[in-house]
Design a protein around this motif. Structure first.
Motif, PDB file in Angstrom:
ATOM      1  N   LEU A  35       0.820  -1.213   0.000  1.00 32.75           N
ATOM      2  CA  LEU A  35       0.000   0.000   0.000  1.00 32.75           C
ATOM      3  C   LEU A  35       0.853   1.263   0.000  1.00 32.75           C
ATOM      4  N   VAL A  36       1.930   1.267   0.766  1.00 27.98           N
ATOM      5  CA  VAL A  36       2.819   2.435   0.797  1.00 27.98           C
ATOM      6  C   VAL A  36       3.384   2.684  -0.598  1.00 27.98           C
ATOM      7  N   ASP A  37       3.888   1.628  -1.251  1.00 25.86           N
ATOM      8  CA  ASP A  37       4.451   1.786  -2.597  1.00 25.86           C
ATOM      9  C   ASP A  37       3.392   2.277  -3.578  1.00 25.86           C
ATOM     10  N   LEU A  38       2.191   1.715  -3.493  1.00 19.66           N
ATOM     11  CA  LEU A  38       1.122   2.096  -4.408  1.00 19.66           C
ATOM     12  C   LEU A  38       0.703   3.544  -4.192  1.00 19.66           C
ATOM     13  N   LEU A  39       0.594   3.934  -2.943  1.00 25.35           N
ATOM     14  CA  LEU A  39       0.144   5.287  -2.625  1.00 25.35           C
ATOM     15  C   LEU A  39       1.171   6.322  -3.054  1.00 25.35           C
ATOM     16  N   ILE A  40       2.441   6.056  -2.804  1.00 21.67           N
ATOM     17  CA  ILE A  40       3.479   7.005  -3.206  1.00 21.67           C
ATOM     18  C   ILE A  40       3.518   7.141  -4.727  1.00 21.67           C
ATOM     19  N   ALA A  41       3.372   6.020  -5.429  1.00 13.61           N
ATOM     20  CA  ALA A  41       3.467   6.043  -6.888  1.00 13.61           C
ATOM     21  C   ALA A  41       2.242   6.654  -7.558  1.00 13.61           C
ATOM     22  N   GLU A  42       1.042   6.378  -7.027  1.00 15.41           N
ATOM     23  CA  GLU A  42      -0.190   6.747  -7.729  1.00 15.41           C
ATOM     24  C   GLU A  42      -0.924   7.944  -7.119  1.00 15.41           C
ATOM     25  N   ARG A  43      -0.587   8.315  -5.892  1.00 13.53           N
ATOM     26  CA  ARG A  43      -1.086   9.515  -5.198  1.00 13.53           C
ATOM     27  C   ARG A  43      -2.484   9.363  -4.628  1.00 13.53           C
ATOM     28  N   ILE A  44      -3.407   8.738  -5.341  1.00 10.84           N
ATOM     29  CA  ILE A  44      -4.792   8.586  -4.869  1.00 10.84           C
ATOM     30  C   ILE A  44      -5.158   7.112  -4.961  1.00 10.84           C
ATOM     31  N   VAL A  45      -5.530   6.502  -3.843  1.00  9.38           N
ATOM     32  CA  VAL A  45      -5.803   5.066  -3.804  1.00  9.38           C
ATOM     33  C   VAL A  45      -7.125   4.814  -3.087  1.00  9.38           C
ATOM     34  N   LEU A  46      -7.937   3.935  -3.659  1.00  5.53           N
ATOM     35  CA  LEU A  46      -9.146   3.445  -2.998  1.00  5.53           C
ATOM     36  C   LEU A  46      -8.807   2.110  -2.337  1.00  5.53           C
ATOM     37  N   LEU A  47      -8.900   2.063  -1.016  1.00  6.84           N
ATOM     38  CA  LEU A  47      -8.677   0.839  -0.246  1.00  6.84           C
ATOM     39  C   LEU A  47     -10.040   0.255   0.098  1.00  6.84           C
ATOM     40  N   TYR A  48     -10.279  -0.992  -0.285  1.00  5.00           N
ATOM     41  CA  TYR A  48     -11.573  -1.601   0.020  1.00  5.00           C
ATOM     42  C   TYR A  48     -11.363  -3.038   0.494  1.00  5.00           C
ATOM     43  N   SER A  49     -12.344  -3.546   1.198  1.00  7.51           N
ATOM     44  CA  SER A  49     -12.206  -4.892   1.758  1.00  7.51           C
ATOM     45  C   SER A  49     -13.566  -5.402   2.211  1.00  7.51           C
ATOM     46  N   PRO A  50     -13.657  -6.716   2.461  1.00  6.50           N
ATOM     47  CA  PRO A  50     -14.866  -7.231   3.120  1.00  6.50           C
ATOM     48  C   PRO A  50     -14.971  -6.644   4.530  1.00  6.50           C
ATOM     49  N   SER A  51     -16.176  -6.619   5.054  1.00  6.12           N
ATOM     50  CA  SER A  51     -16.380  -6.178   6.430  1.00  6.12           C
ATOM     51  C   SER A  51     -15.585  -7.068   7.382  1.00  6.12           C
ATOM     52  N   GLY A  52     -14.924  -6.449   8.364  1.00  5.73           N
ATOM     53  CA  GLY A  52     -14.178  -7.217   9.348  1.00  5.73           C
ATOM     54  C   GLY A  52     -12.741  -7.487   8.992  1.00  5.73           C
ATOM     55  N   ALA A  53     -12.274  -6.983   7.839  1.00  7.95           N
ATOM     56  CA  ALA A  53     -10.895  -7.237   7.433  1.00  7.95           C
ATOM     57  C   ALA A  53      -9.893  -6.349   8.154  1.00  7.95           C
ATOM     58  N   GLY A  54     -10.364  -5.279   8.797  1.00  6.05           N
ATOM     59  CA  GLY A  54      -9.465  -4.459   9.600  1.00  6.05           C
ATOM     60  C   GLY A  54      -8.851  -3.282   8.869  1.00  6.05           C
ATOM     61  N   LYS A  55      -9.623  -2.611   8.006  1.00  7.96           N
ATOM     62  CA  LYS A  55      -9.094  -1.445   7.283  1.00  7.96           C
ATOM     63  C   LYS A  55      -8.665  -0.341   8.230  1.00  7.96           C
ATOM     64  N   THR A  56      -9.533  -0.002   9.184  1.00 10.15           N
ATOM     65  CA  THR A  56      -9.219   1.095  10.106  1.00 10.15           C
ATOM     66  C   THR A  56      -7.990   0.765  10.937  1.00 10.15           C
ATOM     67  N   SER A  57      -7.881  -0.478  11.392  1.00 10.55           N
ATOM     68  CA  SER A  57      -6.699  -0.891  12.155  1.00 10.55           C
ATOM     69  C   SER A  57      -5.442  -0.770  11.309  1.00 10.55           C
ATOM     70  N   LEU A  58      -5.521  -1.214  10.057  1.00 11.06           N
ATOM     71  CA  LEU A  58      -4.366  -1.137   9.167  1.00 11.06           C
ATOM     72  C   LEU A  58      -3.932   0.312   8.971  1.00 11.06           C
TER      73      LEU A  58
END
Length: 295
Positions: A35-58
């Motif tokens: 995610l760090v590499d993707l965000l630095i390279a692309e500037r704007i990233v949509l992070l999505y996941s199933p419920s309970g995968a821990g996005k906020t924790s990540l």
């Protein structure tokens, strides 16, 4: 020689809540680096996941601290459900409720004497707020904006399409400034609901990252390493057994019976709840978790 057993540390498992800044998140090193590499390279990233995968924790415990190490200024995560103080509700109604919620999120950690008065805040745009903030800091820093639980734009004020369009247009305007990076995090089942609004956003959110549930190896690490931090050995046999139990899938058969089938992913929230309870039930002085403790 004293026979006293050194006390265990506090419970290292967070239970049902999200991880917070300063807490160690185990089992997600690969995802964070990607995610760090993707965000630095692309500037704007949509992070999505199933419920309970821990996005906020990540985000809170791993990604945002890592982005700070990459010399980004990371602003407080923004939510669309932030309510204005009751005393200022009248003034707040004049503005877009979603935009105001984002600005209130950014203001939340500021000392009271540095916060913008609510009537003024209610009349500001996101880009205007960011321009003023960056100009006060000489404007040369790379800034990361974080919009967490972004599915709220579809679930809150469901009939207010105009407010959604205005909010997304303002996000789009703010992100056209290339000093600003952004990660938008939302639940997977709501991603398609953004389709009508994508033309309002730079890149149309073309760069996306799906956060999977924890794999079995990651789940074992998320069990064993926190226990070790707390002075307890979580045996490999017990960790593997618990990971397999949590990954098991229960499928109803045509005859109404339920078959338990092996799975290969674990819900991080469920893992934390089970391990938190397991830790609380350990007898005083016990410094190992083995298969017997799982019973």
């Amino acid at each position: 020689m004293s026979d006293e057993v050194p006390p265990r540390g506090p419970n290292p498992y967070v239970g049902p809540r999200a991880f917070q800044r300063g807490e160690r998140l185990y089992g997600r090193q690969r995802e964070v680096l990607e995610l760090v590499d993707l965000l630095i390279a692309e500037r704007i990233v949509l992070l999505y996941s199933p419920s309970g995968a821990g996005k906020t924790s990540l985000l809170q415990a791993a990604l945002l601290p890592q982005m700070e190490e990459e010399s980004f200024v990371v602003l407080p995560p923004m939510r669309l459900s932030m309510a204005p103080p009751q005393a200022g509700a009248g003034a707040a109604r004049a503005g877009n409720p979603f935009v105001l919620s984002l600005l209130l999120s950014l203001e939340e950690g500021l000392p009271p004497d540095e916060q913008t008065p609510l009537p003024e805040l209610a009349g500001m745009t996101l880009a205007g707020y960011m321009d003023r903030w960056q100009d006060s800091r000489d404007g040369r820093e790379d800034v990361l904006l974080v919009l967490d639980q972004f599915e709220e734009i579809l679930t809150l004020e469901a009939g207010n399409r105009a407010a959604r369009e205005e909010l997304l247009a303002q996000v789009g305007t703010a992100l056209r400034d290339r000093r600003r990076w952004a990660i938008l995090a939302m639940r997977e089942e709501f991603v398609a609901g953004l389709d009508p609004y994508l033309p309002l956003l730079p890149t149309r959110l073309a760069t996306r990252y799906r956060l999977e549930l924890l794999g079995l190896d990651g789940a074992q690490e998320a069990m064993q390493r926190p226990a070790a931090d707390g002075g307890v050995t979580f045996s490999t046999e017990a960790a593997r057994k618990l990971a397999l139990d949590l990954a098991a899938v229960r499928v109803q058969q045509p005859d109404g019976s339920v078959a338990v089938l092996p799975g290969d992913h674990v819900e991080p929230v469920q893992l934390q709840v089970v391990c938190h309870r397991l830790w609380e039930r350990l007898p005083t002085g016990q410094t190992e978790i083995g298969p017997d403790e799982l019973e």
